[in-house]
Motif scaffolding. Structure first.
Motif, PDB file in Angstrom:
ATOM      1  N   GLU A  15       0.879  -1.171   0.000  1.00  0.00           N
ATOM      2  CA  GLU A  15       0.000   0.000   0.000  1.00  0.00           C
ATOM      3  C   GLU A  15       0.915   1.219   0.000  1.00  0.00           C
ATOM      4  O   GLU A  15       1.707   1.404   0.922  1.00  0.00           O
ATOM      5  CB  GLU A  15      -0.892   0.008   1.233  1.00  0.00           C
ATOM      6  N   LYS A  16       0.826   2.017  -1.055  1.00  0.00           N
ATOM      7  CA  LYS A  16       1.714   3.175  -1.170  1.00  0.00           C
ATOM      8  C   LYS A  16       1.397   4.204  -0.085  1.00  0.00           C
ATOM      9  O   LYS A  16       0.241   4.422   0.261  1.00  0.00           O
ATOM     10  CB  LYS A  16       1.605   3.813  -2.548  1.00  0.00           C
ATOM     11  N   SER A  38       7.439   5.382  -1.374  1.00  0.00           N
ATOM     12  CA  SER A  38       7.525   4.324  -0.379  1.00  0.00           C
ATOM     13  C   SER A  38       6.154   3.703  -0.171  1.00  0.00           C
ATOM     14  O   SER A  38       5.135   4.231  -0.604  1.00  0.00           O
ATOM     15  CB  SER A  38       8.061   4.877   0.940  1.00  0.00           C
ATOM     16  N   GLY A  39       6.151   2.570   0.506  1.00  0.00           N
ATOM     17  CA  GLY A  39       4.904   1.883   0.776  1.00  0.00           C
ATOM     18  C   GLY A  39       5.045   0.929   1.940  1.00  0.00           C
ATOM     19  O   GLY A  39       6.153   0.601   2.368  1.00  0.00           O
ATOM     20  N   GLY A  72       6.540   0.659 -12.347  1.00  0.00           N
ATOM     21  CA  GLY A  72       6.430  -0.787 -12.199  1.00  0.00           C
ATOM     22  C   GLY A  72       5.344  -1.170 -11.220  1.00  0.00           C
ATOM     23  O   GLY A  72       4.651  -0.334 -10.646  1.00  0.00           O
ATOM     24  N   GLY A  73       5.210  -2.445 -11.031  1.00  0.00           N
ATOM     25  CA  GLY A  73       4.178  -2.962 -10.150  1.00  0.00           C
ATOM     26  C   GLY A  73       2.848  -3.061 -10.882  1.00  0.00           C
ATOM     27  O   GLY A  73       2.635  -2.436 -11.916  1.00  0.00           O
ATOM     28  N   THR A  74       1.974  -3.859 -10.355  1.00  0.00           N
ATOM     29  CA  THR A  74       0.641  -4.044 -10.914  1.00  0.00           C
ATOM     30  C   THR A  74      -0.366  -3.467  -9.940  1.00  0.00           C
ATOM     31  O   THR A  74      -0.391  -3.847  -8.772  1.00  0.00           O
ATOM     32  CB  THR A  74       0.345  -5.543 -11.128  1.00  0.00           C
ATOM     33  N   TYR A  83      -3.805  -0.891  -4.078  1.00  0.00           N
ATOM     34  CA  TYR A  83      -2.583  -1.576  -3.682  1.00  0.00           C
ATOM     35  C   TYR A  83      -1.745  -1.792  -4.940  1.00  0.00           C
ATOM     36  O   TYR A  83      -2.228  -1.626  -6.053  1.00  0.00           O
ATOM     37  CB  TYR A  83      -2.897  -2.934  -3.039  1.00  0.00           C
ATOM     38  N   HIS A  84      -0.499  -2.199  -4.745  1.00  0.00           N
ATOM     39  CA  HIS A  84       0.369  -2.518  -5.871  1.00  0.00           C
ATOM     40  C   HIS A  84       1.086  -3.831  -5.568  1.00  0.00           C
ATOM     41  O   HIS A  84       1.507  -4.068  -4.433  1.00  0.00           O
ATOM     42  CB  HIS A  84       1.391  -1.405  -6.099  1.00  0.00           C
ATOM     43  N   LEU A  85       1.202  -4.664  -6.590  1.00  0.00           N
ATOM     44  CA  LEU A  85       1.941  -5.920  -6.479  1.00  0.00           C
ATOM     45  C   LEU A  85       3.304  -5.734  -7.132  1.00  0.00           C
ATOM     46  O   LEU A  85       3.391  -5.307  -8.283  1.00  0.00           O
ATOM     47  CB  LEU A  85       1.207  -7.051  -7.205  1.00  0.00           C
TER      48      LEU A  85
END
Length: 97
Positions: A15-16, A38-39, A72-74, A83-85
């Motif tokens: 979670e960013k 950051s996250g 980047g990230g999904t 959220y980001h993966l």
């Protein structure tokens, strides 16, 4: 019913953290000073298998604050939250106070 995402392999759900745009005194901060990407780690996968078949665990754990790459990230949306993966090896490092 609330959904919970459990990442597979060496993926990390993050979670960013949105940095504040002004100080507690009300002073607006320039965009460049609030740019730290950051996250907070929400969930981690079990890890990936190496060529020898052994499990290589993920380097971060739930609750860690991590430095993320600029791109980047999904993107994943669950229960109206973003959220980001990321893959474990895409994360640049952990942040400590």
């Amino acid at each position: 019913m609330a959904k919970r995402l459990v990442p597979l392999l060496n993926r990390v759900l993050v979670e960013k953290i949105v940095p504040p745009s002004k100080t507690s005194a009300g002073i607006l901060l320039p965009e460049k000073t609030t740019k730290l990407n950051s996250g907070k780690v929400i969930a981690v996968g079990p890890g990936a298998r190496g060529r020898d078949g052994k499990l290589i665990p993920v380097c971060v754990k739930e609750g860690d604050v991590v430095l993320l790459p600029e791109y980047g990230g999904t993107e994943v949306k669950l229960a109206d939250k973003e959220y980001h993966l990321f893959r474990d090896d895409d994360i640049l490092g952990t942040l400590h106070e």
